[in-house]
Enzyme design. Structure first.
Site, PDB file in Angstrom:
ATOM      1  CB  THR A   9     -14.963   0.775 -25.346  1.00  0.00           C
ATOM      2  OG1 THR A   9     -13.957  -0.044 -24.736  1.00  0.00           O
ATOM      3  CG2 THR A   9     -15.311   1.929 -24.414  1.00  0.00           C
TER       4      THR A   9
ATOM      5  CG  ASP B 144     -10.092  -1.837 -22.140  1.00  0.00           C
ATOM      6  OD1 ASP B 144     -10.577  -2.891 -22.583  1.00  0.00           O
ATOM      7  OD2 ASP B 144      -9.520  -0.996 -22.861  1.00  0.00           O
TER       8      ASP B 144
ATOM      9  CG  ASP C 214     -16.709  -1.800 -21.854  1.00  0.00           C
ATOM     10  OD1 ASP C 214     -16.183  -2.495 -20.963  1.00  0.00           O
ATOM     11  OD2 ASP C 214     -16.054  -1.000 -22.551  1.00  0.00           O
TER      12      ASP C 214
ATOM     13  CG  ASP D 214     -13.349   0.029 -21.129  1.00  0.00           C
ATOM     14  OD1 ASP D 214     -13.220  -1.157 -21.483  1.00  0.00           O
ATOM     15  OD2 ASP D 214     -13.505   0.971 -21.936  1.00  0.00           O
TER      16      ASP D 214
END
Length: 436
Positions: A72, A196, A243, A36
């Site tokens: 996401t 992320d 993503d 992510d």
């Protein structure tokens, strides 16, 4: 045998895509891994020997473009369905209801099937319906039911679960590889919540983000060692992607925050809002107030406001039934603040997917992929038909195209017709027999 019938049988046999060689139809397994928030250039300011080795041993895309929205859940669901956000309707990380003002945080949304199940089937279900075994480990959407069907095996990340434990990362690799070797799974998705989290907390330029990239690189090295140890090199294809990217949030005193309540009275003019979440916001004006809300927000700096029916076609959002009437997209790095909520993120996403800071990575290796191949950039929507081809299944309706990625495959893509079922063959044979 009548000559005509012999010709029918020959034609049906060809339609079945009978193998000319074992290599042409060998059924390989597929592992999809998502990190992510891995921005496309995160490996360029850090030593990443294992990612670098993948450039030699497999395929690298210069970058890939996520869908609008660069969040996401919407982006992951585009990858696993091959559909634009306006089609699959996962239009935010948070589950919401603009009529009741319901707002459900991201991780609590992961098991809420009513948010994910909108008539579009993800690849897990499509593959299962064609006889394959599939599993999801933490991947968004994997914990939901689709028209009553669940993924064969789904592990859902719990609220508060730490995302940066390297020992656990390796354990997760061992788990999913054992699913392939011990239980004969065909397709598995594996999700990691970094980089992320560190990008939000510290910003994309912080030394801690660089350390997480090194940790990801070590994990990829461990993955490749485990694949060799388990004798999966000749049967397992691996795709590594993400993503969305990440950008530094502009802060005071350098810039002013975009506090939308300075430009319109949200309480009087608006019945629903979801504005304090990265660079993307949505609003439902009170009846008769849509133009007034639009005009007021048009005066706000560092953002663009759209009426839903006037959203650019390239966004692939306008046809959504779930999306509210007003959409706001902040300029890169500017955070939306509805009133006076303290905004703590040092980095964020949700901005226009054309921005380079929102682009993300693509790596692939395994028996079906070329070696030392650099691909031109492409949209993440095209990963879905590639995965269907690798699994040798018929895809569900989708918006991608295998033509975009086939040049990264061995044997010029090795395009083979998907196997035709016995029932279809019999139906073809009977129909053609009566014609004769």
């Amino acid at each position: 045998m009548r000559p005509e019938l012999f010709l029918v049988l020959a034609a049906v046999t060809c339609a079945a895509g009978k193998p000319l060689s074992k290599a042409a139809t060998a059924k390989n397994k597929l592992l999809l891994i998502s990190f992510d928030g891995f921005r496309w250039d995160y490996d360029q300011d850090v030593e990443t020997p294992h990612l670098d080795r993948l450039v030699v041993d497999g395929v690298k895309a210069k970058y890939i473009t996520p869908p609008m929205l660069t969040m996401t859940s919407p982006s992951h669901f585009t990858t696993i369905t091959g559909r634009w956000v306006e089609d699959h309707e996962v239009v935010h990380n948070m589950m919401f209801n603009a009529t009741t003002n319901l707002k459900v945080p991201h991780k609590q949304t992961l098991t809420r099937s009513e948010w994910w199940d909108n008539g579009v089937l993800p690849l897990w279900i499509t593959a299962q319906n064609q006889g394959l075994k599939t599993a999801s480990f933490f991947y968004p959407g994997g914990g939901a039911n689709y028209s009553g069907q669940a993924v064969t095996r789904a592990v859902v990340e719990e609220v508060g679960h730490p995302d940066d434990n390297e020992t656990e990362w390796r354990q997760n690799v061992d788990t999913v590889l054992n699913w392939f070797t011990e239980e004969d799974f065909d397709f598995v998705t594996l999700y990691y919540g970094e980089p992320d989290n560190v990008g939000h907390a510290k910003g994309p330029d912080h030394p801690r983000r660089k350390e997480i990239i090194r940790q990801i690189d070590r994990t990829i090295g461990y993955l490749r060692e485990a694949i060799s140890r388990l004798d999966l090199n000749d049967s397992l294809n691996v795709i590594i992607t993400s993503d969305h990217g990440m950008t530094t949030v502009k802060k005071r005193p350098q810039v002013d925050e975009i506090i939308l309540n300075k430009y319109l009275n949200l309480i009087q003019l608006n019945s629903f809002e979801l504005l304090d979440y990265g660079g993307f916001g949505i609003l439902t004006p009170r009846p008769g107030q849509e133009q007034k809300v639009f005009d007021a927000l048009s005066n706000a700096p560092n953002l663009t406001v759209y009426k839903k029916d006037e959203i650019p076609e390239s966004f692939h959002l306008a046809k959504s039934k779930r999306l509210p009437p007003i959409v706001v997209v902040a300029d890169l790095g500017f955070n939306l603040n509805s009133r006076f909520i303290v905004y703590v993120n040092k980095g964020d996403h949700g901005y226009h997917n054309g921005e380079m800071d929102m682009k993300t990575i693509f790596r692939a290796f395994g028996p079906s992929f070329k070696r030392n191949f650099l691909s031109e950039p492409f949209d993440s929507i095209h990963i879905y038909p590639l995965m269907c081809h690798l699994l040798q299944i018929q895809p569900a309706p989708h918006n991608g195209s295998l033509a975009v990625t086939e040049n990264m495959l061995q044997h010029n893509g090795g395009l083979q017709r998907a196997p035709v079922s016995v029932a279809v063959l019999l139906s073809m044979l009977i129909s053609m027999f009566y014609v004769l």
